[in-house]
Design a protein around this motif. Structure first.
Motif, PDB file in Angstrom:
ATOM      1  N   ASN A 101     -27.503  21.091   6.159  1.00 58.18           N
ATOM      2  CA  ASN A 101     -27.265  19.839   5.278  1.00 58.18           C
ATOM      3  C   ASN A 101     -25.776  19.592   5.087  1.00 58.18           C
ATOM      4  O   ASN A 101     -25.714  18.755   4.226  1.00 58.18           O
ATOM      5  CB  ASN A 101     -28.271  20.169   4.128  1.00 58.18           C
ATOM      6  N   ILE A 102     -25.020  20.356   5.546  1.00 62.74           N
ATOM      7  CA  ILE A 102     -23.579  20.287   5.006  1.00 62.74           C
ATOM      8  C   ILE A 102     -22.988  18.818   5.334  1.00 62.74           C
ATOM      9  O   ILE A 102     -23.118  18.417   6.720  1.00 62.74           O
ATOM     10  CB  ILE A 102     -22.725  21.399   5.379  1.00 62.74           C
ATOM     11  N   ALA A 118     -15.195  27.130  11.714  1.00 65.51           N
ATOM     12  CA  ALA A 118     -16.122  26.531  11.103  1.00 65.51           C
ATOM     13  C   ALA A 118     -16.913  25.459  11.534  1.00 65.51           C
ATOM     14  O   ALA A 118     -18.166  25.486  11.670  1.00 65.51           O
ATOM     15  CB  ALA A 118     -15.891  26.395   9.482  1.00 65.51           C
ATOM     16  N   GLN A 119     -16.011  24.370  12.146  1.00 66.71           N
ATOM     17  CA  GLN A 119     -16.734  23.079  12.661  1.00 66.71           C
ATOM     18  C   GLN A 119     -17.407  23.387  13.993  1.00 66.71           C
ATOM     19  O   GLN A 119     -18.524  22.923  14.062  1.00 66.71           O
ATOM     20  CB  GLN A 119     -15.538  22.293  12.999  1.00 66.71           C
ATOM     21  N   LEU A 120     -16.886  24.508  14.629  1.00 75.54           N
ATOM     22  CA  LEU A 120     -17.782  24.928  15.889  1.00 75.54           C
ATOM     23  C   LEU A 120     -19.172  25.663  15.549  1.00 75.54           C
ATOM     24  O   LEU A 120     -19.924  25.097  16.390  1.00 75.54           O
ATOM     25  CB  LEU A 120     -16.747  25.970  16.650  1.00 75.54           C
ATOM     26  N   ASN A 124     -22.571  23.809  16.734  1.00 71.33           N
ATOM     27  CA  ASN A 124     -23.201  24.309  17.642  1.00 71.33           C
ATOM     28  C   ASN A 124     -24.357  25.096  17.328  1.00 71.33           C
ATOM     29  O   ASN A 124     -25.514  25.008  18.015  1.00 71.33           O
ATOM     30  CB  ASN A 124     -22.347  25.376  18.197  1.00 71.33           C
ATOM     31  N   ARG A 125     -24.430  25.521  15.928  1.00 68.00           N
ATOM     32  CA  ARG A 125     -25.456  26.440  15.698  1.00 68.00           C
ATOM     33  C   ARG A 125     -26.489  25.603  14.650  1.00 68.00           C
ATOM     34  O   ARG A 125     -27.373  25.747  14.359  1.00 68.00           O
ATOM     35  CB  ARG A 125     -25.085  27.817  14.854  1.00 68.00           C
ATOM     36  N   TYR A 126     -25.772  24.721  13.937  1.00 70.11           N
ATOM     37  CA  TYR A 126     -26.515  23.747  12.958  1.00 70.11           C
ATOM     38  C   TYR A 126     -26.552  22.351  12.826  1.00 70.11           C
ATOM     39  O   TYR A 126     -27.017  21.554  12.183  1.00 70.11           O
ATOM     40  CB  TYR A 126     -25.887  24.349  11.696  1.00 70.11           C
ATOM     41  N   ALA A 127     -26.000  22.044  14.069  1.00 69.84           N
ATOM     42  CA  ALA A 127     -26.005  20.584  14.544  1.00 69.84           C
ATOM     43  C   ALA A 127     -25.573  19.520  13.423  1.00 69.84           C
ATOM     44  O   ALA A 127     -25.890  18.532  13.317  1.00 69.84           O
ATOM     45  CB  ALA A 127     -27.169  20.077  15.107  1.00 69.84           C
ATOM     46  N   VAL A 128     -24.326  20.146  12.816  1.00 67.29           N
ATOM     47  CA  VAL A 128     -23.815  19.237  11.725  1.00 67.29           C
ATOM     48  C   VAL A 128     -22.219  18.990  11.935  1.00 67.29           C
ATOM     49  O   VAL A 128     -21.583  19.862  12.470  1.00 67.29           O
ATOM     50  CB  VAL A 128     -24.202  19.312  10.278  1.00 67.29           C
ATOM     51  N   ARG A 129     -21.813  17.738  11.820  1.00 69.51           N
ATOM     52  CA  ARG A 129     -20.435  17.469  11.819  1.00 69.51           C
ATOM     53  C   ARG A 129     -19.594  16.801  10.425  1.00 69.51           C
ATOM     54  O   ARG A 129     -19.642  15.657  10.467  1.00 69.51           O
ATOM     55  CB  ARG A 129     -20.124  16.607  13.194  1.00 69.51           C
TER      56      ARG A 129
END
Lengths: 266, 266
Positions: A101-102, A118-120, A124-129
């Motif tokens: 949810n970030i 952190a972005q990667l 890749n693991r939490y599907a957020v950008r």
């Protein structure tokens, strides 16, 4: 050691730029306290500033954050750097909300490698950008404006994640789970004309000396940096990797490839 | 390790040329029996032939005798090689006469570094400049034609100097007494375009693996090479240095300077 000193003193002293974090001390301990003392003109600053000094010709050799390696077109001095294989404790993502949810992420502008990592991990693991905010490394202020914050180096070691009412991701551990590989945060690098076997050996020897004197580093540095001695000892002995082998360079290569992809998509 | 293998197999395999002596096995043990197995196309030959294969583009990376480094304009892969700090036992000058009376010296054409080292020692410590004969490494035949002979590598380890009715100089010990420095006989080298931190790390890792498995090397190799196990063990553990640091490169630099002077005077 006198012989090497004579040899180097015939030329102008090379300027070495290092990072003022506990994790860098094993690398330079031989230059500060050991056989490589006096061989180089040594200075300490932030990771980003270190890269900039090399780029501007204000230093010949420096600790370079992994993401800056390609931009600066520097050669790696192999065998010594800042890495981990699993949890590292000093590269933390701290969040008020569950990672998926970030939406807004605050990070210190002095740490581009950690921000890219952190972005990667989030993509890749939490599907957020999340959207990025550049802020000084003060957790409370960061979390007033953002959902989460990236905190690295000594400021991270001064936190006690378990006592915080937040979610914490250890980005070394997250990277290992994502790729099965070590994460390399920074390496020694220089422009090619300075890189000789002798110079590389001096940097590897300084690192070996540092790894053999970790207890001296803990005693001299932990409390004055506000880091509990027990944590500093555990960190230096068990979490931090300074002697880099082929698996670390494989991890570095994969990180750089993924960072490029991230840049392309962003 | 699978990761690295995939990575390398995307390109044509690099050809690595090594020397078929006991002292080289720790360097390549990881490539023969350990994690670096299959990464390279590995072949074994004499020191001089090894240099020639690199010069002729028949190998990309090889063990290069110290004296050939400048001629071939190759880059050193730092951190691993063949060196000693004092007696080495496998680089011997065996003489029928006292060293100061040597007028004719026989040596194997396959070992130019040792021949130059022998000439340096004889000139600087014993004030003689013998005429050179190039002969195969057979002591009896050599000493029929010459006052003294240089014998290196496994053939030297198969001799028992104490039981011979000759003078014996250990050229590693003589070099230490002359300069106070280690002697480097050979290093890994390659043309610059092949030298990356990752490649260097693979060679250092192979060496580290070899140094951690010396007992395996003794068991697998000593008797089939005609070298007593006790001697092979002592040689690998106590005399031979494979992990090179700044003192070794300092010794190498001084050796190359003195070799150049010798060439100039000769």
């Amino acid at each position: 050691m006198k012989g090497l000193q004579e040899l180097y003193s015939a030329k102008p002293q090379l300027r070495v730029c290092a990072v003022n974090f506990l994790n860098t001390l094993p690398l330079v301990w031989g230059m500060v306290q050991g056989p490589q003392r006096g061989l180089f003109e040594l200075s300490f600053t932030t990771p980003a500033e270190c890269a900039d000094r090399l780029a501007m010709g204000q230093a010949e050799i420096g600790i370079v954050p992994s993401v800056e390696l390609e931009r600066l077109k520097l050669d790696i001095l192999p065998g010594a750097g800042i890495a981990c294989r699993g949890p590292i404790r000093s590269i933390l993502l701290i969040s008020k909300v569950a990672p998926e949810n970030i939406r807004v992420l605050a990070a210190d502008a002095g740490s581009r490698t950690s921000v890219v990592l952190a972005q990667l991990i989030l993509a890749n693991r939490y599907a957020v950008r999340p959207r990025l905010l550049s802020r000084p490394p003060e957790l409370t202020a960061m979390l007033e404006e953002a959902d989460a914050a990236v905190i690295i180096g000594d400021p991270a070691l001064r936190l006690e994640p378990a006592s915080l009412a937040y979610f914490t991701l250890d980005l070394g551990q997250e990277w290992l789970e994502l790729t099965g590989l070590p994460m390399v945060f920074a390496v020694w690098a220089a422009r090619r004309q300075y890189v000789t076997a002798e110079l590389i050996a001096a940097f590897q020897d300084s690192c070996r000396f540092g790894r053999q004197h970790l207890e001296d580093i803990v005693r001299a540095e932990a409390s004055r940096r506000g880091i509990p001695e027990m944590l500093a000892r555990h960190y230096l002995h068990n979490l931090l990797i300074n002697e880099l082998g082929e698996q670390e360079y494989r991890g570095l290569k994969v990180f750089l490839e993924r960072a490029r992809q991230l840049g392309g998509r962003g």
